[in-house]
Write a protein that holds these residues in place. Sequence first.
Motif, PDB file in Angstrom:
ATOM      1  N   LEU A 172     -41.879  66.650 -18.784  1.00 48.99           N
ATOM      2  CA  LEU A 172     -41.403  66.620 -20.163  1.00 48.99           C
ATOM      3  C   LEU A 172     -41.421  68.011 -20.771  1.00 48.99           C
ATOM      4  CD1 LEU A 172     -43.213  63.392 -21.452  1.00 48.99           C
ATOM      5  CD2 LEU A 172     -40.755  63.680 -21.145  1.00 48.99           C
ATOM      6  N   GLY A 173     -42.475  68.770 -20.462  1.00 48.12           N
ATOM      7  CA  GLY A 173     -42.577  70.127 -21.000  1.00 48.12           C
ATOM      8  C   GLY A 173     -41.496  71.057 -20.485  1.00 48.12           C
ATOM      9  N   GLN A 174     -40.947  70.754 -19.304  1.00 48.53           N
ATOM     10  CA  GLN A 174     -39.905  71.599 -18.728  1.00 48.53           C
ATOM     11  C   GLN A 174     -38.510  71.246 -19.247  1.00 48.53           C
ATOM     12  OE1 GLN A 174     -40.509  70.944 -14.552  1.00 48.53           O
ATOM     13  NE2 GLN A 174     -42.490  71.979 -14.516  1.00 48.53           N
ATOM     14  N   CYS A 175     -38.395  70.159 -20.027  1.00 46.14           N
ATOM     15  CA  CYS A 175     -37.089  69.777 -20.577  1.00 46.14           C
ATOM     16  C   CYS A 175     -36.608  70.852 -21.548  1.00 46.14           C
ATOM     17  CB  CYS A 175     -37.182  68.425 -21.280  1.00 46.14           C
ATOM     18  SG  CYS A 175     -37.475  67.036 -20.168  1.00 46.14           S
ATOM     19  N   ASN A 176     -35.327  71.163 -21.488  1.00 47.73           N
ATOM     20  CA  ASN A 176     -34.764  72.235 -22.302  1.00 47.73           C
ATOM     21  C   ASN A 176     -34.215  71.762 -23.639  1.00 47.73           C
ATOM     22  OD1 ASN A 176     -35.264  73.550 -19.923  1.00 47.73           O
ATOM     23  ND2 ASN A 176     -33.411  74.786 -19.988  1.00 47.73           N
ATOM     24  N   SER A 177     -34.308  70.476 -23.910  1.00 49.86           N
ATOM     25  CA  SER A 177     -33.758  69.963 -25.159  1.00 49.86           C
ATOM     26  C   SER A 177     -34.481  68.678 -25.534  1.00 49.86           C
ATOM     27  CB  SER A 177     -32.254  69.694 -25.025  1.00 49.86           C
ATOM     28  OG  SER A 177     -32.024  68.630 -24.111  1.00 49.86           O
ATOM     29  N   ILE A 178     -34.379  68.340 -26.822  1.00 51.66           N
ATOM     30  CA  ILE A 178     -34.986  67.092 -27.291  1.00 51.66           C
ATOM     31  C   ILE A 178     -34.344  65.895 -26.605  1.00 51.66           C
ATOM     32  CG2 ILE A 178     -35.378  65.630 -29.303  1.00 51.66           C
ATOM     33  CD1 ILE A 178     -37.002  68.157 -29.435  1.00 51.66           C
ATOM     34  N   ILE A 179     -33.023  65.933 -26.452  1.00 51.50           N
ATOM     35  CA  ILE A 179     -32.331  64.799 -25.845  1.00 51.50           C
ATOM     36  C   ILE A 179     -32.705  64.636 -24.377  1.00 51.50           C
ATOM     37  CG2 ILE A 179     -30.043  64.001 -25.099  1.00 51.50           C
ATOM     38  CD1 ILE A 179     -28.965  64.715 -27.781  1.00 51.50           C
ATOM     39  N   SER A 180     -32.781  65.733 -23.609  1.00 50.81           N
ATOM     40  CA  SER A 180     -33.189  65.608 -22.209  1.00 50.81           C
ATOM     41  C   SER A 180     -34.635  65.133 -22.127  1.00 50.81           C
ATOM     42  CB  SER A 180     -33.016  66.934 -21.470  1.00 50.81           C
ATOM     43  OG  SER A 180     -33.834  67.945 -22.022  1.00 50.81           O
ATOM     44  N   TRP A 181     -35.465  65.523 -23.102  1.00 51.95           N
ATOM     45  CA  TRP A 181     -36.846  65.038 -23.172  1.00 51.95           C
ATOM     46  C   TRP A 181     -36.845  63.520 -23.347  1.00 51.95           C
ATOM     47  CZ3 TRP A 181     -40.389  62.276 -25.803  1.00 51.95           C
ATOM     48  CH2 TRP A 181     -41.746  62.592 -25.664  1.00 51.95           C
ATOM     49  N   ILE A 182     -35.999  63.034 -24.262  1.00 51.82           N
ATOM     50  CA  ILE A 182     -35.935  61.590 -24.510  1.00 51.82           C
ATOM     51  C   ILE A 182     -35.386  60.856 -23.295  1.00 51.82           C
ATOM     52  CG2 ILE A 182     -34.735  59.832 -25.882  1.00 51.82           C
ATOM     53  CD1 ILE A 182     -35.098  61.680 -28.299  1.00 51.82           C
ATOM     54  N   GLN A 183     -34.401  61.458 -22.620  1.00 53.28           N
ATOM     55  CA  GLN A 183     -33.889  60.843 -21.388  1.00 53.28           C
ATOM     56  C   GLN A 183     -35.005  60.658 -20.372  1.00 53.28           C
ATOM     57  OE1 GLN A 183     -30.592  63.774 -20.748  1.00 53.28           O
ATOM     58  NE2 GLN A 183     -29.546  61.952 -20.003  1.00 53.28           N
ATOM     59  N   THR A 184     -35.800  61.715 -20.187  1.00 50.97           N
ATOM     60  CA  THR A 184     -36.898  61.657 -19.219  1.00 50.97           C
ATOM     61  C   THR A 184     -37.931  60.628 -19.653  1.00 50.97           C
ATOM     62  OG1 THR A 184     -36.552  63.977 -18.638  1.00 50.97           O
ATOM     63  CG2 THR A 184     -38.680  63.023 -18.075  1.00 50.97           C
ATOM     64  N   TRP A 185     -38.258  60.644 -20.936  1.00 52.24           N
ATOM     65  CA  TRP A 185     -39.215  59.671 -21.473  1.00 52.24           C
ATOM     66  C   TRP A 185     -38.733  58.244 -21.238  1.00 52.24           C
ATOM     67  CZ3 TRP A 185     -43.926  59.373 -24.031  1.00 52.24           C
ATOM     68  CH2 TRP A 185     -44.179  58.206 -24.720  1.00 52.24           C
ATOM     69  N   ASN A 186     -37.480  57.981 -21.563  1.00 51.82           N
ATOM     70  CA  ASN A 186     -36.944  56.623 -21.410  1.00 51.82           C
ATOM     71  C   ASN A 186     -36.933  56.176 -19.962  1.00 51.82           C
ATOM     72  OD1 ASN A 186     -36.578  56.496 -24.145  1.00 51.82           O
ATOM     73  ND2 ASN A 186     -34.363  56.742 -24.092  1.00 51.82           N
ATOM     74  N   ALA A 187     -36.599  57.104 -19.045  1.00 53.81           N
ATOM     75  CA  ALA A 187     -36.546  56.750 -17.628  1.00 53.81           C
ATOM     76  C   ALA A 187     -37.933  56.452 -17.084  1.00 53.81           C
ATOM     77  CB  ALA A 187     -35.891  57.876 -16.833  1.00 53.81           C
ATOM     78  N   CYS A 188     -38.917  57.225 -17.519  1.00 53.84           N
ATOM     79  CA  CYS A 188     -40.264  57.087 -16.955  1.00 53.84           C
ATOM     80  C   CYS A 188     -41.117  56.084 -17.722  1.00 53.84           C
ATOM     81  CB  CYS A 188     -40.945  58.455 -16.912  1.00 53.84           C
ATOM     82  SG  CYS A 188     -40.060  59.668 -15.900  1.00 53.84           S
ATOM     83  N   MET A 189     -41.257  56.306 -19.030  1.00 51.25           N
ATOM     84  CA  MET A 189     -42.084  55.404 -19.831  1.00 51.25           C
ATOM     85  C   MET A 189     -41.347  54.104 -20.146  1.00 51.25           C
ATOM     86  SD  MET A 189     -45.009  56.878 -20.256  1.00 51.25           S
ATOM     87  CE  MET A 189     -45.792  56.164 -21.691  1.00 51.25           C
ATOM     88  N   GLY A 190     -40.033  54.192 -20.307  1.00 45.71           N
ATOM     89  CA  GLY A 190     -39.278  53.011 -20.691  1.00 45.71           C
ATOM     90  C   GLY A 190     -38.914  52.103 -19.544  1.00 45.71           C
ATOM     91  N   ARG A 191     -38.818  52.653 -18.307  1.00 41.10           N
ATOM     92  CA  ARG A 191     -38.385  51.821 -17.171  1.00 41.10           C
ATOM     93  C   ARG A 191     -39.364  51.884 -16.003  1.00 41.10           C
ATOM     94  NH1 ARG A 191     -33.450  53.872 -19.008  1.00 41.10           N
ATOM     95  NH2 ARG A 191     -33.448  55.599 -17.548  1.00 41.10           N
ATOM     96  N   PHE A 192     -39.672  53.091 -15.541  1.00 41.91           N
ATOM     97  CA  PHE A 192     -40.479  53.231 -14.330  1.00 41.91           C
ATOM     98  C   PHE A 192     -41.819  52.514 -14.444  1.00 41.91           C
ATOM     99  CE2 PHE A 192     -43.832  55.567 -12.073  1.00 41.91           C
ATOM    100  CZ  PHE A 192     -43.404  55.414 -10.775  1.00 41.91           C
TER     101      PHE A 192
END
Length: 884
Positions: A614-634
């Motif tokens: 998450l810290g390596q994400c370059n934008s708020i939206i890419s951060w949310i994408q990563t969050w949703n994929a991991c916390m929201g689904r995985f």
Amino acid sequence: MASEANFLSQTLQSITTTKMREQNKRRKTFESSKATVLKSAAAASNDRARLEVLLSGFKDLSFSNKGVFYVDEDRTNHARNVARYLEQSYRDPSVSSSIIQGFAGNFRQKLDQESQRFEFADLYYRLLGEWTDASSKPLEQSEQKEEEEELDGSFEHVQKYDLEKLRDKFAGVVFTPLETDEVEIDNYLASLFQDDHAAKLLEEIRKSNTEFAKELKKRTAPFDSRTLKQCIQALLRNTLLNDDAKNTLSEFTTNEVVLDEIADVLNLRFADLDNWSWEADEGMYYEPRRQLNGKYRIMMDMDILQAIFLHYIAVNWCSQLKLALSCLPNDNKFWRGPKKMTEEEKGRYRYFTGSHPTAGVSTKEMETFCETFFMSAMPSSLLDSGDPYGEDKDAEAAADETKTGLGMRQMFLRQLATDVIIRRSLHGEVAVVQSDLQWYATGLPHSTLFAVLRFWGVPEDWISLFRKYAEAPLRMTATPGENVRTRKRGIPITDAFETLFGESVLFCMDVAVNRLSDMTLIRFHDDLFLSGEPLQCANAWETIEGFVKVLGLDINTSKTGSVYLYNAGRDDDLLARFPKGPVCMGMLQLTPEGDWAIDQKQVAAHVRQLQKQLGQCNSIISWIQTWNACMGRFFQDTFGKPANCFGQAHVDAILETHASMQRQLFETHGGSVTNYLREQILERFEVDKVPDSFFFLPEEFGGLGLQNPFIPFFVLKDNVLKSPLDRIAEFRKDEKRAYKEASEDFVALSDAVKQRRVREGLGDRSEHPAILSEAFFSFEEYTAYREQHSYELLGAFDDLMRKPIVQDVYPVKEVLPWFAELSHSHGTSWYQLSNENKWIMNMYAEELKQRFGALSIVDKNLLPSGVMSMLKTKKVTWQLIIWE
């Protein structure tokens, strides 16, 4: 991190830019006009004059969602009503100043709400701009620790990106043949079909395969536009081809001329099938590719036309073998299972109870095996993906668990948990064994493969073709022609041939386990599960060990384990026969006490890695994408979906684990994801006081679509059984009540009825009249075949297997008109919202209405819907440093 701009087409970027310019133009016009109105209102001499200025400005200003008739009509009616009240106030002294001031305050609030809508629409576009900006800096600069704790369970953790080591290990396996004894393999398999009935079934399978082989080879022009599109769609779903090849394939599907040309080429190739070859003298490049789960796999760079051609052949053979071999588990005389009632026992049951034994739990589980788990990795047709690891990509797949590999695994997990509860409760003990094969596809001996195919009756001309496929010319460097070597072991992974060859061999294991230990092995490709009576499980495990030894396969000890549960009197000799290690599905682990617990060590390791990612994400939206994929689904999938067999404690454990994860992720922000994102937006965009609703609101209403991992569990929390054992206690009461009622009914029978029952159940043989003098049969005899025939036990089984029904939140009458407005402004009614979005929209309705004057933030016409659609389809890859 590569620029996300490459992800968007030029057309889509152009449309988004146009909408953004229109949004900015509207905002400037509105704010300028608003400032003029407020200035004039402030200079007004009294409350009525001030209201008159605000009313005029309200009617003249252009609001963001102007043009929606429902909204326009409401504004018009509101303005007209206030104008009439204002006119009344000039004549009627009873209209007080407080009323006039209230109307004026309401207009000022609406103007401020509109400013908020424009401000957050602007922020929305700035966030999109950051997402597509290659020069954006990571949200956090974190140092990588040199050493990490190992990730247990399904991952093999590597300290560094040592891809050279992976290449060396791969080369050491695939270019070194492992010669197995084909005669020994054939004898071993033949021993499983020794009796006359089994031999006849084997003969029919071989005949069917021989006839199919001839028919397939005789097909003229099998490739056409429709067939090609089916093959292409399947290839686009898996990871066989690289991204460039997939992009090319996608373009093929929209060009009928190109498809016709491809069909001509492939039909010519098929007509000369016996002379097929890889046509790759310079060697096919094998490279490490990172999968979505973070694992590196050595993948072959295959020619597109070859991929289509081979996919067609492999899937047709998959369909044939799956159909031919399905006769074995569906044959009650061949496939061995729990002990069945004898005809004498069935007659006695019929005599005492007046009914025939009904189908029970064991019958239902066998039906599920045949219909769902049997060779589940094998596609049945070109339209079937047959992916044993596939995800629930849409609502239809999520509703029907048999459509995806993930769904089938969740289904089996519930069955396993239910079996453990029932068997331990009824018999006092149960065993579960889990295993996996080490580098199965990569290291499969060719001699084993061809021995098995011959055993199933595949003709030699096809085996010759399969040999040419398996013995591919490979190179491990990017330079064409450099160090090309012939593959001597294993097969390419992720294509249909891997499934065809892999399942053909592993189904032999299914047969061996069943014939030699009277058990049904549940298998998802090379993931193996046994559950049942401990002695049988121990015998079955030893059968698996013997099988892999004969066929030249290897057990993956890091993914092998067992749990032996007992109420009293553990058999230490039996325990010693089981493999050591845990039993896990995802991050849910079966404890030695018989409970299913979340493996917190795995969770902690994943959370640490997620924090870095998450810290390596370059934008708020890419951060949310990563969050949703991991916390929201995985994590939702790996914790196990809630069900009655896990009880309320499982849901509570998931919720507490999520709370703990967020405390760790946002230690300096009170454990709150919104506090963290609010701070990031303030630092990067200088926007303060961002409401919670902006984060969680669905994208189609102008929010960021941040998934709240707690909500999917709160919407169903109250509908899960508190304790699974309560249902077992209820079953025992039901069973005793049914026995008592049957006993009372029997006592009341006349002699004539009893004699008729004897004839109906046992026939007219002379030895049976003695039963007429017997008392009602014992409870032990009545319950001797519970698993096979108990209606009450089947009811308990179904209840324990059941997933909880979602309990919707219901909007109160006060907010229903707000959702009616949303339906008109954004085309989505309350009833069209998902359960989670109903929860979110209702929870934040008051905040949205107060802050923005509506349940949406951005006008639908200004939303970059194309970008949002692509955002939802973009995959997020775990950055775990793992390989296999």
